[in-house]
Design an enzyme around this catalytic site. Structure first.
Site, PDB file in Angstrom:
ATOM      1  N   GLY A 189       0.690  -1.385   0.309  1.00 47.73           N
ATOM      2  CA  GLY A 189      -0.084   0.110  -0.167  1.00 47.73           C
ATOM      3  C   GLY A 189       0.779   1.180  -0.116  1.00 47.73           C
ATOM      4  N   SER A 190       0.799   2.203  -1.288  1.00 46.99           N
ATOM      5  CA  SER A 190       1.358   3.341  -1.389  1.00 46.99           C
ATOM      6  C   SER A 190       1.193   4.613  -1.924  1.00 46.99           C
ATOM      7  CB  SER A 190       2.686   2.827  -1.219  1.00 46.99           C
ATOM      8  OG  SER A 190       2.850   2.115  -2.257  1.00 46.99           O
ATOM      9  N   ARG A 191       2.352   4.889  -2.237  1.00 47.72           N
ATOM     10  CA  ARG A 191       1.729   6.122  -3.430  1.00 47.72           C
ATOM     11  C   ARG A 191       2.799   6.839  -4.362  1.00 47.72           C
ATOM     12  NH1 ARG A 191      -1.425  11.959  -1.889  1.00 47.72           N
ATOM     13  NH2 ARG A 191       0.183  13.246  -2.866  1.00 47.72           N
TER      14      ARG A 191
END
Length: 224
Positions: A189-191
């Site tokens: 999970g991240s960006r």
């Protein structure tokens, strides 16, 4: 299904932990819990381990080369499209496009443009939720700047999120990189933020889904 090398250790460790938990359930709880609960527990552990394996899947994708386009560096959904002041390296206003990756997305990252790596830096930091506006400047992250053959400088950041605790980057200053080649991996999970010249043509909108290395997100401006 091909598995990315970044997942080998986690897959082996999580598999061993699942086996240990199953063994404890079998030998300590089978007499009290009964066979039906044992089967349910076994299925849950198996599902959990397959989820870990699937997270590190490495899809095969066609490499697209187009010097006029900037491609999505990851699978996910566009959460930001705005003009920002880039103060770390470029020191000017840029068009920022941010893509959020949920825990179910492929988490490989690709280079959005081809060229030479001019700048790279790892920043330790916090673990705010990845869609938080301050995550771009306060979370653990990497910053990479690639200069294209025609002189445009494109900056992109891998940003850790609330769950992501490990960013992997393969970028090295001075190396030439091919457009849509693999540049790293973010675990759980991240960006990713991509900053392009302010006068670039935006090709996506907030809420649009992206496919890493396949979806064009901006068109670079034509220079005289």
């Amino acid at each position: 299904m091909k598995i990315n090398k970044e997942g080998y250790k986690i897959i082996l460790v999580s598999g061993a932990v699942c086996l240990l938990i199953w063994w404890l359930f079998y030998h300590l709880l089978i007499a009290k819990a009964g066979m039906s609960l044992m089967v349910l527990g076994s299925l849950f552990l198996l599902f959990f381990w397959f989820f870990i394996v699937a997270f590190f899947r490495e899809p095969r994708r066609v490499k697209i080369h187009d010097a006029d386009l900037v491609f999505a560096p990851c699978d996910g959904r566009v959460v930001v499209t705005e003009i920002v002041s880039e103060d770390e390296y470029l020191k000017k206003e840029m068009l920022q496009i941010s893509i959020f990756m949920s825990i179910t997305n492929v988490h490989m990252n690709w280079v959005p443009v081809g060229g030479k790596v001019e700048y790279f830096k790892y920043h330790p930091g916090r673990f705010l939720v990845a869609w938080h506006p301050k995550s771009s400047t306060e979370n653990e992250r990497t910053t990479t700047v690639v200069t294209t053959p025609r002189g445009e400088k494109i900056l992109f950041r891998q940003i850790a999120g609330l769950i992501a605790r490990r960013i992997v980057s393969y970028m090295t200053v001075g190396h030439d990189v091919e457009q849509n080649s693999v540049c790293g991996f973010i675990k759980f999970g991240s960006r990713v933020d991509v900053l392009v010249p302010r006068d670039s043509e935006l090709l996506v909108e907030i809420g649009d889904g992206t496919v890493g290395s396949q979806t064009p997100i901006a068109r670079l401006p034509k220079r005289d």
